[in-house]
Design an enzyme around this catalytic site. Structure first.
Site, short mmCIF file in Angstrom:
data_model
loop_
_atom_site.label_atom_id
_atom_site.label_comp_id
_atom_site.label_asym_id
_atom_site.label_seq_id
_atom_site.Cartn_x
_atom_site.Cartn_y
_atom_site.Cartn_z
N TYR A 1 0.49 -1.16 -0.50
CA TYR A 1 -0.05 -0.41 -0.13
C TYR A 1 0.90 1.22 -0.29
O TYR A 1 0.74 2.62 -0.72
CB TYR A 1 -0.66 0.24 1.17
CG TYR A 1 -1.59 1.24 1.21
CD1 TYR A 1 -2.55 1.81 0.67
CD2 TYR A 1 -0.93 2.32 2.64
CE1 TYR A 1 -3.61 3.07 0.92
CE2 TYR A 1 -1.97 3.34 2.55
CZ TYR A 1 -2.93 3.83 2.00
OH TYR A 1 -3.25 5.24 2.50
C1 UGA Z 1 -3.81 4.18 8.52
C2 UGA Z 1 -4.82 4.26 7.35
O1 UGA Z 1 -5.40 3.04 7.56
C3 UGA Z 1 -4.05 4.17 5.95
O2 UGA Z 1 -4.99 4.22 4.84
C4 UGA Z 1 -3.14 5.00 6.03
O3 UGA Z 1 -2.77 5.71 4.80
C5 UGA Z 1 -2.16 4.72 7.59
O4 UGA Z 1 -2.98 5.64 8.35
C6 UGA Z 1 -1.42 6.73 7.48
O5 UGA Z 1 -2.36 7.84 7.40
O6 UGA Z 1 -0.37 6.71 6.18
P1 UGA Z 1 -2.79 2.71 10.27
O7 UGA Z 1 -1.60 3.08 10.97
O8 UGA Z 1 -2.67 1.82 9.60
O9 UGA Z 1 -3.14 3.01 8.54
O10 UGA Z 1 -4.24 3.01 10.95
P2 UGA Z 1 -4.98 1.95 12.32
O11 UGA Z 1 -5.76 1.01 11.30
O12 UGA Z 1 -5.89 2.99 12.75
O13 UGA Z 1 -4.14 1.36 12.89
C7 UGA Z 1 -3.29 2.16 13.84
C8 UGA Z 1 -2.26 1.69 15.02
O14 UGA Z 1 -3.19 0.17 15.08
C9 UGA Z 1 -1.56 0.51 13.81
O15 UGA Z 1 -0.69 -0.32 14.35
C10 UGA Z 1 -3.16 -1.31 14.12
O16 UGA Z 1 -1.31 -2.47 13.60
C11 UGA Z 1 -3.46 -1.19 15.20
N1 UGA Z 1 -4.76 -1.98 15.16
C12 UGA Z 1 -5.37 -1.59 14.16
C13 UGA Z 1 -4.47 -3.34 15.96
O17 UGA Z 1 -3.46 -3.29 16.86
N2 UGA Z 1 -5.14 -3.47 15.98
C14 UGA Z 1 -6.91 -3.18 15.13
O18 UGA Z 1 -7.69 -4.01 14.90
C15 UGA Z 1 -6.52 -2.43 14.37
#
Ligand code: UGA
Length: 317
Positions: free
Chosen positions: A148
């Site tokens: 991604y």
């Molecule tokens: C998000 C967005 O999904 C992307 O589209 C975007 O480009 C990115 O931010 C960005 O701003 O660069 P992410 O940081 O992975 O990606 O966002 P979340 O899905 O909110 O996850 C945040 C954290 O929580 C991650 O470390 C993930 O591993 C964790 N998480 C997520 C969990 O521990 N459990 C879950 O059920 C979901």
């Protein structure tokens, strides 16, 4: 102004389109209703937009459209459409990412060659990848850790190329984990809040000590408007909310907002996830006057309200 918002049924696209309509602009929204999450959530996002006469929807994939025709009467394009999701971009899924993130952006850029129509591109903090150089600054190396992130960076490079070679007026905004009302159902806070409200377990990937510089939706929207007004073509900006927190600490905050304990289950870290994000936003502050306004406490409270009022009733229909 007449503006195009791609991805207008999504989280950021619908919020941005709504703000533009409130300001009196005409919005042509494009969205292909990809099946990444339930269509009824996207239709709900669109409802407030459809109250405006100046809103028009084109329910198609960018790759199917004659973009040169569509952009003719337009003053600016806010390009929010993308195949989202960091952890789901592996394997056969990558084809969707290359088409919807890279190829679609290239087609849009081609359609703007020879025009003076600016394009504000939704990039991502995921372009930086795993790094110990914190906070992340726009001139730091980019080593995406997920397919991604590779696709978002490739499209960012395309914006740069079209600016340098054809003078297409582009600005890229590297969003840092945007949250708030209308947040996508695959994202952490949406999942955590829903699980807590329904008494289900929260799954935490890794030890929960990873951090994110969470950005409230209205701050991300504001950054887009400022990027257009500032006319700093060819530039890239970090858009971070100034609310950096670990996942474990964010759950404590949610417990205090909801007044209940979360049930936690720790799972293996997920491929593609970075350990930390932390935005240096000096450049956005200096050039765009961007200063994030919403605290995590207020932003999460707003997201909780939206999930209670809109999402839970929608899912039981
Ligand atoms: C998000 C967005 O999904 C992307 O589209 C975007 O480009 C990115 O931010 C960005 O701003 O660069 P992410 O940081 O992975 O990606 O966002 P979340 O899905 O909110 O996850 C945040 C954290 O929580 C991650 O470390 C993930 O591993 C964790 N998480 C997520 C969990 O521990 N459990 C879950 O059920 C979901």
């Amino acid at each position: 102004m007449n503006v195009i918002v791609t991805g207008c049924a999504g989280f950021i696209g619908s919020s941005l389109a709504e703000r533009l309509l409130q300001q009196g602009h005409s919005v042509l929204g494009i969205d292909c209703f990809s099946d990444f999450y339930p269509r009824k959530i996207k239709e709900e996002n669109l409802k407030p937009l459809q109250d405006y006469e100046q809103f028009q929807l084109v329910a198609k994939n960018l790759l199917e459209l004659d973009l040169s025709e569509l952009v003719k009467p337009t003053d600016a394009v806010f390009h929010q459409a993308a195949q989202a999701g960091v952890r789901s971009s592996w394997g056969s899924q990558f084809e969707i990412y290359t088409e919807n993130n890279i190829l679609a952006t290239q087609r849009l850029l081609e359609s703007l060659v020879g025009t003076e129509i600016p394009l504000i591109y939704a990039s991502s903090s995921s372009v930086y990848g795993e790094t110990t150089q914190l906070p992340m600054r726009e001139d730091h190396p980019t080593h995406p850790r997920s397919p991604y992130g590779v696709s978002k960076l490739a499209a960012e490079h395309l914006c740069q190329l079209y600016w340098e070679n054809y003078g297409v007026r582009c600005v890229a905004l590297r969003y840092f984990t945007v949250y708030g009302p209308r947040q996508r159902p695959d994202m952490a806070f949406h999942r955590f809040i829903r699980a807590m409200l329904t008494g289900e377990e929260i799954e935490i990937y890794g030890d929960g000590e990873q951090t994110r510089d969470f950005t409230f939706i209205s701050d991300a929207v504001e950054a887009n408007l400022r990027a257009l007004a500032s006319k700093k073509w060819g530039e890239v900006y970090n858009i971070g909310g100034g609310s950096r927190i670990s996942i474990n600490a964010s759950i404590k905050l949610l417990e205090s907002i909801l007044g209940k304990k979360a049930k936690l289950r720790y799972k293996a870290p997920q491929r593609g996830d970075v350990t930390h994000t932390y935005a240096d936003t000096h450049k956005a502050k200096n050039d765009l006057g961007f200063v994030p306004k919403t605290s995590l406490q207020d932003g999460l409270t707003a997201e909780v309200e939206w999930i209670q009022k809109v999402v839970l009733p929608l899912l039981t229909q």
